[in-house]
Design a protein around this motif. Structure first.
Motif, PDB file in Angstrom:
ATOM      1  N   GLY A   1       0.785  -1.233   0.000  1.00  0.00           N
ATOM      2  CA  GLY A   1       0.000   0.000   0.000  1.00  0.00           C
ATOM      3  C   GLY A   1       0.813   1.278   0.000  1.00  0.00           C
ATOM      4  N   THR A   2       2.141   1.155   0.029  1.00  0.00           N
ATOM      5  CA  THR A   2       2.948   2.374   0.169  1.00  0.00           C
ATOM      6  C   THR A   2       2.993   3.199  -1.119  1.00  0.00           C
ATOM      7  OG1 THR A   2       4.950   1.109  -0.299  1.00  0.00           O
ATOM      8  CG2 THR A   2       4.379   1.429   2.006  1.00  0.00           C
TER       9      THR A   2
ATOM     10  N   LEU B   1      -1.806   3.616  -1.802  1.00  0.00           N
ATOM     11  CA  LEU B   1      -2.614   4.543  -1.009  1.00  0.00           C
ATOM     12  C   LEU B   1      -2.186   5.993  -1.236  1.00  0.00           C
ATOM     13  CD1 LEU B   1      -3.189   2.515   2.281  1.00  0.00           C
ATOM     14  CD2 LEU B   1      -4.579   2.642   0.231  1.00  0.00           C
ATOM     15  N   VAL B   2      -0.916   6.197  -1.551  1.00  0.00           N
ATOM     16  CA  VAL B   2      -0.471   7.548  -1.906  1.00  0.00           C
ATOM     17  C   VAL B   2      -1.123   7.977  -3.220  1.00  0.00           C
ATOM     18  CG1 VAL B   2       1.540   8.963  -2.522  1.00  0.00           C
ATOM     19  CG2 VAL B   2       1.733   7.266  -0.699  1.00  0.00           C
TER      20      VAL B   2
ATOM     21  N   ARG C   1      -4.878   8.561  -2.784  1.00  0.00           N
ATOM     22  CA  ARG C   1      -5.120   9.833  -2.109  1.00  0.00           C
ATOM     23  C   ARG C   1      -4.915  11.009  -3.071  1.00  0.00           C
ATOM     24  NH1 ARG C   1      -2.322   8.576   2.670  1.00  0.00           N
ATOM     25  NH2 ARG C   1      -4.158   8.119   3.904  1.00  0.00           N
TER      26      ARG C   1
ATOM     27  N   GLN D   1       9.638   1.927   8.355  1.00  0.00           N
ATOM     28  CA  GLN D   1       8.179   1.834   8.310  1.00  0.00           C
ATOM     29  C   GLN D   1       7.701   1.319   6.957  1.00  0.00           C
ATOM     30  OE1 GLN D   1       9.931   4.386   9.583  1.00  0.00           O
ATOM     31  NE2 GLN D   1       8.816   5.523  11.137  1.00  0.00           N
ATOM     32  N   VAL D   2       8.296   1.846   5.898  1.00  0.00           N
ATOM     33  CA  VAL D   2       7.902   1.435   4.542  1.00  0.00           C
ATOM     34  C   VAL D   2       8.316  -0.016   4.296  1.00  0.00           C
ATOM     35  CG1 VAL D   2       8.394   1.833   2.086  1.00  0.00           C
ATOM     36  CG2 VAL D   2       7.765   3.749   3.571  1.00  0.00           C
TER      37      VAL D   2
ATOM     38  N   SER E   1       8.376  -2.341   6.331  1.00  0.00           N
ATOM     39  CA  SER E   1       7.455  -3.251   7.020  1.00  0.00           C
ATOM     40  C   SER E   1       6.302  -3.663   6.108  1.00  0.00           C
ATOM     41  CB  SER E   1       6.841  -2.572   8.253  1.00  0.00           C
ATOM     42  OG  SER E   1       7.810  -2.344   9.230  1.00  0.00           O
ATOM     43  N   ARG E   2       6.055  -2.879   5.076  1.00  0.00           N
ATOM     44  CA  ARG E   2       4.869  -3.093   4.240  1.00  0.00           C
ATOM     45  C   ARG E   2       5.224  -3.324   2.778  1.00  0.00           C
ATOM     46  NH1 ARG E   2      -0.539  -2.966   5.427  1.00  0.00           N
ATOM     47  NH2 ARG E   2      -0.932  -1.242   4.019  1.00  0.00           N
TER      48      ARG E   2
ATOM     49  N   MET F   1      16.239   7.438   2.506  1.00  0.00           N
ATOM     50  CA  MET F   1      14.909   7.950   2.199  1.00  0.00           C
ATOM     51  C   MET F   1      14.914   8.881   0.983  1.00  0.00           C
ATOM     52  SD  MET F   1      12.484   6.976   4.383  1.00  0.00           S
ATOM     53  CE  MET F   1      11.256   8.263   4.453  1.00  0.00           C
TER      54      MET F   1
ATOM     55  N   LEU G   1       1.226  12.497   4.912  1.00  0.00           N
ATOM     56  CA  LEU G   1       0.251  11.612   4.265  1.00  0.00           C
ATOM     57  C   LEU G   1       0.807  10.886   3.040  1.00  0.00           C
ATOM     58  CD1 LEU G   1      -3.271  13.349   4.368  1.00  0.00           C
ATOM     59  CD2 LEU G   1      -2.483  11.389   5.697  1.00  0.00           C
ATOM     60  N   ASP G   2       2.126  10.777   2.944  1.00  0.00           N
ATOM     61  CA  ASP G   2       2.638   9.956   1.842  1.00  0.00           C
ATOM     62  C   ASP G   2       3.855   9.108   2.215  1.00  0.00           C
ATOM     63  OD1 ASP G   2       4.701  11.766   1.824  1.00  0.00           O
ATOM     64  OD2 ASP G   2       4.110  12.744  -0.047  1.00  0.00           O
ATOM     65  N   GLY G   3       4.060   8.892   3.507  1.00  0.00           N
ATOM     66  CA  GLY G   3       5.098   7.937   3.893  1.00  0.00           C
ATOM     67  C   GLY G   3       6.490   8.506   3.969  1.00  0.00           C
ATOM     68  N   ASN G   4       6.624   9.816   3.949  1.00  0.00           N
ATOM     69  CA  ASN G   4       7.954  10.408   4.063  1.00  0.00           C
ATOM     70  C   ASN G   4       8.329  10.795   5.482  1.00  0.00           C
ATOM     71  OD1 ASN G   4       9.677  10.938   1.605  1.00  0.00           O
ATOM     72  ND2 ASN G   4       7.662  11.410   0.804  1.00  0.00           N
TER      73      ASN G   4
ATOM     74  N   GLY H   1       6.862   9.999   8.795  1.00  0.00           N
ATOM     75  CA  GLY H   1       6.826   9.121   9.963  1.00  0.00           C
ATOM     76  C   GLY H   1       6.087   9.665  11.171  1.00  0.00           C
TER      77      GLY H   1
ATOM     78  N   THR I   1       3.620   7.216  12.727  1.00  0.00           N
ATOM     79  CA  THR I   1       4.123   5.864  13.001  1.00  0.00           C
ATOM     80  C   THR I   1       3.380   5.201  14.162  1.00  0.00           C
ATOM     81  OG1 THR I   1       6.330   6.480  12.236  1.00  0.00           O
ATOM     82  CG2 THR I   1       6.173   4.511  13.622  1.00  0.00           C
TER      83      THR I   1
ATOM     84  N   ILE J   1       6.910  -1.457  12.979  1.00  0.00           N
ATOM     85  CA  ILE J   1       6.462  -0.074  12.846  1.00  0.00           C
ATOM     86  C   ILE J   1       6.005   0.192  11.412  1.00  0.00           C
ATOM     87  CG2 ILE J   1       7.808   0.870  14.768  1.00  0.00           C
ATOM     88  CD1 ILE J   1       9.842   1.908  12.638  1.00  0.00           C
ATOM     89  N   VAL J   2       4.922   0.939  11.289  1.00  0.00           N
ATOM     90  CA  VAL J   2       4.372   1.290   9.972  1.00  0.00           C
ATOM     91  C   VAL J   2       3.936   2.750   9.998  1.00  0.00           C
ATOM     92  CG1 VAL J   2       3.537  -1.054   9.506  1.00  0.00           C
ATOM     93  CG2 VAL J   2       2.003   0.599  10.585  1.00  0.00           C
ATOM     94  N   ASP J   3       3.822   3.332   8.801  1.00  0.00           N
ATOM     95  CA  ASP J   3       3.198   4.646   8.667  1.00  0.00           C
ATOM     96  C   ASP J   3       1.691   4.405   8.610  1.00  0.00           C
ATOM     97  OD1 ASP J   3       5.622   6.142   8.440  1.00  0.00           O
ATOM     98  OD2 ASP J   3       5.814   5.487   6.371  1.00  0.00           O
TER      99      ASP J   3
ATOM    100  N   CYS K   1      -0.678   6.239   7.951  1.00  0.00           N
ATOM    101  CA  CYS K   1      -1.372   6.880   6.827  1.00  0.00           C
ATOM    102  C   CYS K   1      -1.364   5.990   5.586  1.00  0.00           C
ATOM    103  CB  CYS K   1      -0.757   8.242   6.500  1.00  0.00           C
ATOM    104  SG  CYS K   1       0.863   8.169   5.699  1.00  0.00           S
ATOM    105  N   LEU K   2      -0.468   4.989   5.576  1.00  0.00           N
ATOM    106  CA  LEU K   2      -0.352   4.114   4.403  1.00  0.00           C
ATOM    107  C   LEU K   2      -0.871   2.706   4.695  1.00  0.00           C
ATOM    108  CD1 LEU K   2       3.109   5.154   2.891  1.00  0.00           C
ATOM    109  CD2 LEU K   2       0.830   6.038   2.400  1.00  0.00           C
ATOM    110  N   VAL K   3      -1.739   2.614   5.697  1.00  0.00           N
ATOM    111  CA  VAL K   3      -2.398   1.354   6.025  1.00  0.00           C
ATOM    112  C   VAL K   3      -3.885   1.671   6.062  1.00  0.00           C
ATOM    113  CG1 VAL K   3      -2.647  -0.465   7.775  1.00  0.00           C
ATOM    114  CG2 VAL K   3      -0.431   0.679   7.477  1.00  0.00           C
TER     115      VAL K   3
END
Lengths: 290, 159
Positions: free
Chosen positions: A32-33, A36-37, A40, A103-104, A106-107, A190, B46-49, B51, B54, B61-63, B65-67
């Motif tokens: 979803g990384t 979902l972006v 949105r 975090q990313v 993880s998915r 990143m 809101l785009d995973g940059n 955190g 979190t 750990i996940v963001d 907003c992306l789940v």
């Protein structure tokens, strides 16, 4: 986000049926990384998001004598936290451990990274130099596509209506195989590649001669580029032949067709490809020898 | 197509079983903040940059907003509200206060949950490891050094 239904099929066949029914109005969800972006940002007009993670085949990792099969929804961390896989598929691990942050990772997975088909994708070139094959399921059954033929343009791939990526298959690397991937970014973490290169080699049994090689380039064309001329410059040569490795760098830079944008210029990117190719070939050789 | 039906989600947040009926297209972030009413988790990019959002789901750990909220059905979620106990602040929270590892505070819940995710599995990480682990969390106030020092302090405090 624009309202959509959530479907979590338990089998590939069910997933294909839902995707086929909705066409452009449904998208598979793995990590979803990206999805979902994009959702949105209003890129799609979705009726349904189809979660792949309830399908056992899509979250499985199989590694045996015949090779490795990674389900399309397996997240990055499950690859690089696996010591055996890390040793056997070093090029893939180089990418899996630097896509986004923890975090990313993880998915997000390499399956989704491939499907998203971004020219700067980190894992596609490593998949290519590890001789990866995409296993695709669709309304007409299953088919396999070589990873170097999978991307057809920025954000575009060979998959048709109702099709989904099931897994990525890799042949078991020989004892004298090595691979490496590196990108140039102005930050430490990143970031999106300005240019990136993956290389792999298979050495002779005495580890002196390069028997097989692959070099693939990222962020320097509309799709990842398999630089055949760069590999040809290496095959049959001594693994210590600096001139051959330099020639591979020159050939790779010639195969690159970058654009100038906010991340870098054509000249910088071609230069980076040459430098990174030489480095990655050397690193792949070093790994093949250890 | 009409509005998609709401989905029944059973989850555990900070150790407490919770059940929601939520639209399938809302994020875990919105589920936590708007449905569960736990506003410690912050919305950033809101785009995973960045955190800021979190949270921990089943040990990763996940963001948030992306789940999607529906994706945590059957899973265990920990937010920043789950760190302190009745006996006091979590050692990381205490160290962040003592080291002045925050200014505006928007990034802080994300940093705390992310740092806990590291220390839970690696109680004594190197400075480099801490910086790498926290690369997915942005802070525009502190310059990061104080955050890294706070994590090191919390790690040193644990046996």
């Amino acid at each position: 986000m624009h309202p959509f239904a959530y479907v979590a099929p338990k089998t590939v066949e069910e997933a294909v049926a839902v995707l086929d029914k909705h066409g452009d109005k449904a998208r598979p969800l793995a990590g979803g990384t990206d999805l979902l972006v994009q959702a949105r940002a209003g890129r799609f007009n979705l009726d349904a998001v189809v979660d792949m993670k309830s399908i056992p085949e899509l979250v499985a990792i199989k590694n045996d004598a015949s090779g490795l099969e990674v389900g399309a929804a397996v997240p990055c961390y499950q690859l690089y936290e696996n010591a055996k896989l890390s040793a056997e598929f070093p090029g893939i691990m180089d990418a899996a451990s630097l896509i986004g942050g923890i975090q990313v990772q993880s998915r997000a997975g390499i399956g989704g990274n491939l499907c998203n088909a971004t020219p700067s994708a980190d894992s596609i070139c490593p998949i290519i130099v590890h001789y990866g094959t995409a296993v695709i399921a669709g309304p007409k059954g299953r088919r396999e596509v070589a990873s170097e033929d999978f991307c057809t343009g920025p954000g575009r791939n060979v998959m048709e209506k109702g099709e989904l990526l099931v897994s990525l298959k890799f042949p078991k690397p020989s004892a004298t195989f090595g691979a490496a991937y590196e990108r140039f970014i102005p930050r430490n973490e990143m970031d999106i590649a300005v240019a990136a290169v993956a290389a792999s080699v298979e050495l002779s049994e005495d580890k002196k001669t390069i028997k097989k090689a692959r070099v693939a380039l990222s962020a320097v064309g509309p799709t990842p580029i398999l630089a055949k001329a760069a590999a040809d410059a290496l095959v049959g040569k001594s693994a210590d032949d600096e001139a051959a490795i330099s020639a591979a760098g020159v050939a790779a830079a010639a195969a690159a067709s970058p654009i100038s944008d906010m991340r870098g210029t054509v000249e910088q990117r071609k230069h980076l490809v040459e430098v990174l190719t030489k480095r990655m070939v050397k690193k792949a050789i070093e790994r093949a020898r250890n | 197509m009409g509005a998609p039906e709401r989905v029944h989600v059973r989850t555990t947040i900070n150790g407490q079983a919770q059940e929601f009926l939520i639209p399938p297209y809302i994020s875990l972030l919105d589920t936590i903040r708007e449905v569960a009413g736990l506003t410690g988790t912050k919305e950033g990019c809101l785009d995973g940059n960045c955190g800021a959002c979190t949270v921990n789901v089943d040990g990763r750990i996940v963001d948030s907003c992306l789940v999607l909220g529906v994706e945590v059905n059957g899973k265990k979620v920990t937010t920043v509200e789950g760190l302190a106990t009745k006996d006091g602040l979590h050692p990381l929270q205490q160290a962040f206060l003592e080291e002045a590892a925050l200014q505006c505070g928007i990034c802080t819940p994300g940093f705390l949950v992310a740092a806990k995710g590291l220390l839970d599995n690696e109680p004594h990480p190197s400075e480099g490891r801490i910086r790498h682990w926290l690369a997915g969390n942005l802070c525009r106030c502190t310059g990061y050094d104080k955050i890294v020092k706070a994590v090191q302090k919390a790690a040193a405090a644990s046996k």
